[in-house]
Motif scaffolding. Structure first.
Motif, PDB file in Angstrom:
ATOM      1  N   ASP A 174      47.098  46.029  55.196  1.00 19.75           N
ATOM      2  CA  ASP A 174      47.238  45.679  56.609  1.00 19.75           C
ATOM      3  C   ASP A 174      45.958  45.043  57.144  1.00 19.75           C
ATOM      4  O   ASP A 174      44.849  45.553  56.918  1.00 19.75           O
ATOM      5  CB  ASP A 174      47.557  46.917  57.450  1.00 19.75           C
ATOM      6  CG  ASP A 174      48.906  47.524  57.102  1.00 19.75           C
ATOM      7  OD1 ASP A 174      49.731  46.800  56.501  1.00 19.75           O
ATOM      8  OD2 ASP A 174      49.126  48.710  57.425  1.00 19.75           O
ATOM      9  N   ALA A 175      46.114  43.931  57.845  1.00 19.00           N
ATOM     10  CA  ALA A 175      44.961  43.319  58.510  1.00 19.00           C
ATOM     11  C   ALA A 175      44.450  44.226  59.612  1.00 19.00           C
ATOM     12  O   ALA A 175      43.239  44.369  59.828  1.00 19.00           O
ATOM     13  CB  ALA A 175      45.353  41.953  59.069  1.00 19.00           C
ATOM     14  N   VAL A 176      45.383  44.844  60.310  1.00 21.89           N
ATOM     15  CA  VAL A 176      45.036  45.847  61.324  1.00 21.89           C
ATOM     16  C   VAL A 176      45.540  47.181  60.797  1.00 21.89           C
ATOM     17  O   VAL A 176      46.740  47.347  60.582  1.00 21.89           O
ATOM     18  CB  VAL A 176      45.696  45.524  62.674  1.00 21.89           C
ATOM     19  CG1 VAL A 176      45.362  46.615  63.693  1.00 21.89           C
ATOM     20  CG2 VAL A 176      45.273  44.152  63.171  1.00 21.89           C
ATOM     21  N   PRO A 177      44.621  48.134  60.514  1.00 23.05           N
ATOM     22  CA  PRO A 177      45.048  49.415  59.937  1.00 23.05           C
ATOM     23  C   PRO A 177      46.215  50.045  60.687  1.00 23.05           C
ATOM     24  O   PRO A 177      46.205  50.138  61.922  1.00 23.05           O
ATOM     25  CB  PRO A 177      43.780  50.274  60.047  1.00 23.05           C
ATOM     26  CG  PRO A 177      42.659  49.285  60.035  1.00 23.05           C
ATOM     27  CD  PRO A 177      43.174  48.084  60.769  1.00 23.05           C
ATOM     28  N   THR A 199      49.504  41.709  55.477  1.00 19.11           N
ATOM     29  CA  THR A 199      49.097  40.306  55.402  1.00 19.11           C
ATOM     30  C   THR A 199      47.876  40.064  54.517  1.00 19.11           C
ATOM     31  O   THR A 199      47.492  38.920  54.285  1.00 19.11           O
ATOM     32  CB  THR A 199      48.798  39.766  56.812  1.00 19.11           C
ATOM     33  OG1 THR A 199      47.782  40.580  57.424  1.00 19.11           O
ATOM     34  CG2 THR A 199      50.056  39.787  57.669  1.00 19.11           C
ATOM     35  N   VAL A 200      47.251  41.120  54.018  1.00 19.65           N
ATOM     36  CA  VAL A 200      46.067  40.992  53.169  1.00 19.65           C
ATOM     37  C   VAL A 200      46.475  41.257  51.722  1.00 19.65           C
ATOM     38  O   VAL A 200      47.216  42.211  51.452  1.00 19.65           O
ATOM     39  CB  VAL A 200      44.968  41.982  53.615  1.00 19.65           C
ATOM     40  CG1 VAL A 200      43.749  41.889  52.699  1.00 19.65           C
ATOM     41  CG2 VAL A 200      44.578  41.720  55.063  1.00 19.65           C
ATOM     42  N   PRO A 201      46.010  40.432  50.760  1.00 15.82           N
ATOM     43  CA  PRO A 201      46.381  40.656  49.363  1.00 15.82           C
ATOM     44  C   PRO A 201      46.040  42.070  48.897  1.00 15.82           C
ATOM     45  O   PRO A 201      45.122  42.707  49.431  1.00 15.82           O
ATOM     46  CB  PRO A 201      45.561  39.607  48.603  1.00 15.82           C
ATOM     47  CG  PRO A 201      45.305  38.528  49.603  1.00 15.82           C
ATOM     48  CD  PRO A 201      45.166  39.234  50.920  1.00 15.82           C
ATOM     49  N   PRO A 202      46.739  42.567  47.883  1.00  9.57           N
ATOM     50  CA  PRO A 202      46.522  43.942  47.400  1.00  9.57           C
ATOM     51  C   PRO A 202      45.093  44.231  46.942  1.00  9.57           C
ATOM     52  O   PRO A 202      44.640  45.368  47.006  1.00  9.57           O
ATOM     53  CB  PRO A 202      47.514  44.063  46.240  1.00  9.57           C
ATOM     54  CG  PRO A 202      48.605  43.089  46.594  1.00  9.57           C
ATOM     55  CD  PRO A 202      47.912  41.939  47.249  1.00  9.57           C
ATOM     56  N   ASN A 203      44.395  43.229  46.422  1.00 10.92           N
ATOM     57  CA  ASN A 203      42.975  43.389  46.097  1.00 10.92           C
ATOM     58  C   ASN A 203      42.299  42.022  46.180  1.00 10.92           C
ATOM     59  O   ASN A 203      42.922  41.031  46.583  1.00 10.92           O
ATOM     60  CB  ASN A 203      42.776  44.057  44.725  1.00 10.92           C
ATOM     61  CG  ASN A 203      43.301  43.217  43.562  1.00 10.92           C
ATOM     62  OD1 ASN A 203      43.348  41.998  43.630  1.00 10.92           O
ATOM     63  ND2 ASN A 203      43.707  43.883  42.492  1.00 10.92           N
ATOM     64  N   ASP A 204      41.026  41.971  45.797  1.00 11.91           N
ATOM     65  CA  ASP A 204      40.251  40.736  46.006  1.00 11.91           C
ATOM     66  C   ASP A 204      40.155  39.856  44.758  1.00 11.91           C
ATOM     67  O   ASP A 204      39.285  38.996  44.681  1.00 11.91           O
ATOM     68  CB  ASP A 204      38.842  41.083  46.504  1.00 11.91           C
ATOM     69  CG  ASP A 204      38.027  41.867  45.477  1.00 11.91           C
ATOM     70  OD1 ASP A 204      38.577  42.246  44.412  1.00 11.91           O
ATOM     71  OD2 ASP A 204      36.833  42.121  45.728  1.00 11.91           O
ATOM     72  N   TRP A 205      41.040  40.039  43.793  1.00 10.75           N
ATOM     73  CA  TRP A 205      40.956  39.252  42.570  1.00 10.75           C
ATOM     74  C   TRP A 205      41.178  37.768  42.853  1.00 10.75           C
ATOM     75  O   TRP A 205      42.011  37.392  43.695  1.00 10.75           O
ATOM     76  CB  TRP A 205      41.988  39.728  41.552  1.00 10.75           C
ATOM     77  CG  TRP A 205      41.760  41.116  41.044  1.00 10.75           C
ATOM     78  CD1 TRP A 205      40.733  41.954  41.359  1.00 10.75           C
ATOM     79  CD2 TRP A 205      42.585  41.826  40.125  1.00 10.75           C
ATOM     80  NE1 TRP A 205      40.861  43.150  40.699  1.00 10.75           N
ATOM     81  CE2 TRP A 205      41.986  43.107  39.931  1.00 10.75           C
ATOM     82  CE3 TRP A 205      43.765  41.532  39.450  1.00 10.75           C
ATOM     83  CZ2 TRP A 205      42.543  44.060  39.083  1.00 10.75           C
ATOM     84  CZ3 TRP A 205      44.321  42.479  38.597  1.00 10.75           C
ATOM     85  CH2 TRP A 205      43.709  43.731  38.423  1.00 10.75           C
TER      86      TRP A 205
END
Length: 543
Positions: free
Chosen positions: A108-111, A117-123
């Motif tokens: 979530d972009a907003v907890p 809307t945010v990818p599951p991780n930063d890969w």
């Protein structure tokens, strides 16, 4: 495009060259988002390249010439047009269809908002940009994300799923039953991901692997490469291949370091060979190249397997061009007209000398198509012709691999240098990538039978390599080996190799005669010129 019947018609070239096997890049059904490495059907030939009957004819012709046939297997990911992925898109989250791939809910972009809307991780994708793409669910709402370590059209499979493992074992049997002699396994260090898919944003490059950070001698593997779980996959494949008659081989494409870590892939109950990218990336440097040879041989000795040696492949700038740069140890990700242009003559001289080194080493030597002609990179390919997804996804910041994939020049005076057949009713179609005009002088018909040409050098080296059993020999470092002074030298099965990587001539030792030289004028007044190499054998004369 080139096709399977075209390959069949040129197999005589490989027989005359003196090789033992041909490895084919993927020819399976594919939308061609990444030159066939996005497979939509692993059991069918893409209509661009022919039919299964055409493959059978190629296999029969190759085997009739004494050539083994190795095909490419792409198990880390499929095409997004594969029936499995299409089923996954139509299915619900948590379904069996989605469990074949790496689908995950977003953050979530907003907890607490549940927007995902945010990818599951930063890969990050190795082709640039994020390694995750969000789908639209069947009802039209924003949905889950799927992992793709390469292009978005190449979704990663879930190798924790036994259905995936069973499917690929069946694919192996399909091609083994059809008479293939082995498989080059694409991204062999991939497939298994670390539990929990932890964040990890360091840079990883194809072939070179993980970029070292400050104070790191060897960087740690990312959580999506070189995980211990991949080895059980290869143990099961080893058992499967053992059930077939004759020599069958698994060759790993694994960007793994150090060499001792790579050697784990070729333990006696796993694969038989693994590409030695540390050697390929050493560049024109006696210390780096000599160090790579030593560490590679030491690592494979621990598992009692042969080493492999390779100077170029379809993912790298051709070594005659790399070696012609002002720093011949660099490893650029493509060369464009905006970059430094290699010194063509110097690069070819060094490339021929490096081939003298490679062909004398114990183990297996791999030759990339056109290498035997001394082909340079196409360094001025216009952007409008480029097709590499890494070029597209990075918006041209990474030049990509198209320059090393240019179709071969067979005949100087034929249309498209003989690559495309001339139809009875018109002009031949332009090749899938345009050939530079300078390729005419490198054409096979301009070199065959011509003394001291690159093609004849390769033929001579391979003939002597076979006759003297250099591939199964033992390497020894003589006193003349002085890498800090730019001299790389070793002896194998009675052949003394001297490569002069310095800027000054090197005296030949007494009691030897020149067997082969990298160029006609490589030796003068009993000395090896800079950027040249020789093979010596005991005896007098011949210098």
């Amino acid at each position: 495009m080139g096709d399977l019947p075209g390959i069949t018609s040129r197999l005589g070239h490989l027989k005359e060259l003196g090789v033992d096997a041909v490895w084919l890049s993927p020819f399976y059904s594919s939308p061609q988002a990444d030159a066939g490495y996005d497979v939509s059907d692993y059991r069918q030939v893409d209509e661009l390249f022919g039919t299964l009957a055409d493959f059978d004819a190629l296999r029969d012709r190759a085997h009739g010439l004494g050539l083994k046939v190795i095909v490419d297997l792409v198990p880390n990911h499929t095409s997004d047009q594969h029936v499995w992925f299409q089923e996954a898109l139509a299915a619900a989250p948590g379904s069996e269809a989605r469990e074949r791939y790496m689908f995950r809910p977003g953050k979530d972009a907003v907890p607490g908002s549940g927007d995902g809307t945010v990818p599951p991780n930063d890969w990050n994708s190795l082709f640039g940009g994020p390694a995750w793409t969000r789908i639209t669910e069947a009802d039209g709402t924003p949905g889950e994300w799927y992992l793709h370590l390469f292009a978005a059209a190449q979704p990663d499979l879930n190798w924790e799923n036994p259905v995936v493992r069973a499917e690929f074992e069946d694919v192996l049997r399909f091609w083994l039953d059809r008479g293939v002699d082995g498989f080059r396994v694409d991204v062999a260090h991939g497939m298994v991901k670390a539990e929990g898919l932890p964040d990890w944003s360091a840079h990883v490059a194809m072939v070179e692997g993980t970029k070292k950070r400050a104070k790191e001698k060897v960087p740690p593997p990312p959580p999506y490469f070189d995980q211990d779980g991949v080895h059980e996959i290869y143990r099961s494949w080893n058992r499967l291949l053992a059930g077939y008659d004759g020599d069958r081989v698994l060759v790993a494409e694994a960007w793994v370091e150090p060499a001792s870590r790579l050697a784990r892939y070729i333990r006696q109950d796993e694969m038989q060979q693994a590409f030695n990218f540390g050697y390929m990336c050493s560049g024109w440097d006696a210390e780096k190249l000599g160090g790579s040879i030593k560490s590679s041989l030491q690592a494979v000795a621990e598992v009692d397997r042969p080493c492999t040696w390779v100077l170029s492949n379809h993912d790298s700038v051709r070594h005659p061009s790399r070696f012609g740069l002002s720093d011949p140890t660099t490893y650029p990700h493509g060369i464009s007209s905006k970059d430094e242009q290699p010194n063509e003559a110097l690069g070819l001289a060094r490339a021929r000398a490096a081939t003298m080194i490679t062909m004398a080493l114990p183990g297996s030597a791999y030759i990339y198509q056109g290498e035997e002609l001394g082909l340079p990179e196409h360094t001025t390919l216009a952007a409008r012709f480029r097709q590499d997804p890494s070029f597209i996804r990075t918006k041209g910041q990474e030049t990509g691999r198209d320059g090393c994939r240019i179709p071969l020049p067979w005949a100087k005076d034929e249309p498209n240098f003989g690559f495309s057949a001339v139809p009875d009713d018109g002009e031949p179609a332009a090749p899938w990538l345009p050939q530079p005009s300078k390729y005419g002088r490198y054409a096979a018909d301009q070199q065959s039978g011509v003394e001291h040409s690159t093609l004849e050098l390769y033929r001579a080296l391979l003939a002597e390599r076979r006759a003297r059993s250099l591939g199964t020999g033992t390497l020894r470092w003589p006193r003349i080996h002085k890498p800090k002074a730019g001299i790389l030298a070793f002896e194998n099965s009675g052949v003394l190799v001297i490569a002069n990587m310095s800027e000054a001539p090197v005296e030949l030792p007494r009691g030897y005669r020149v067997l082969l030289r990298s160029q006609a004028a490589a030796v003068s007044h009993g000395r090896v010129k800079p950027n040249r190499a020789v093979w010596l054998v005991a005896g007098q004369g011949g210098a």
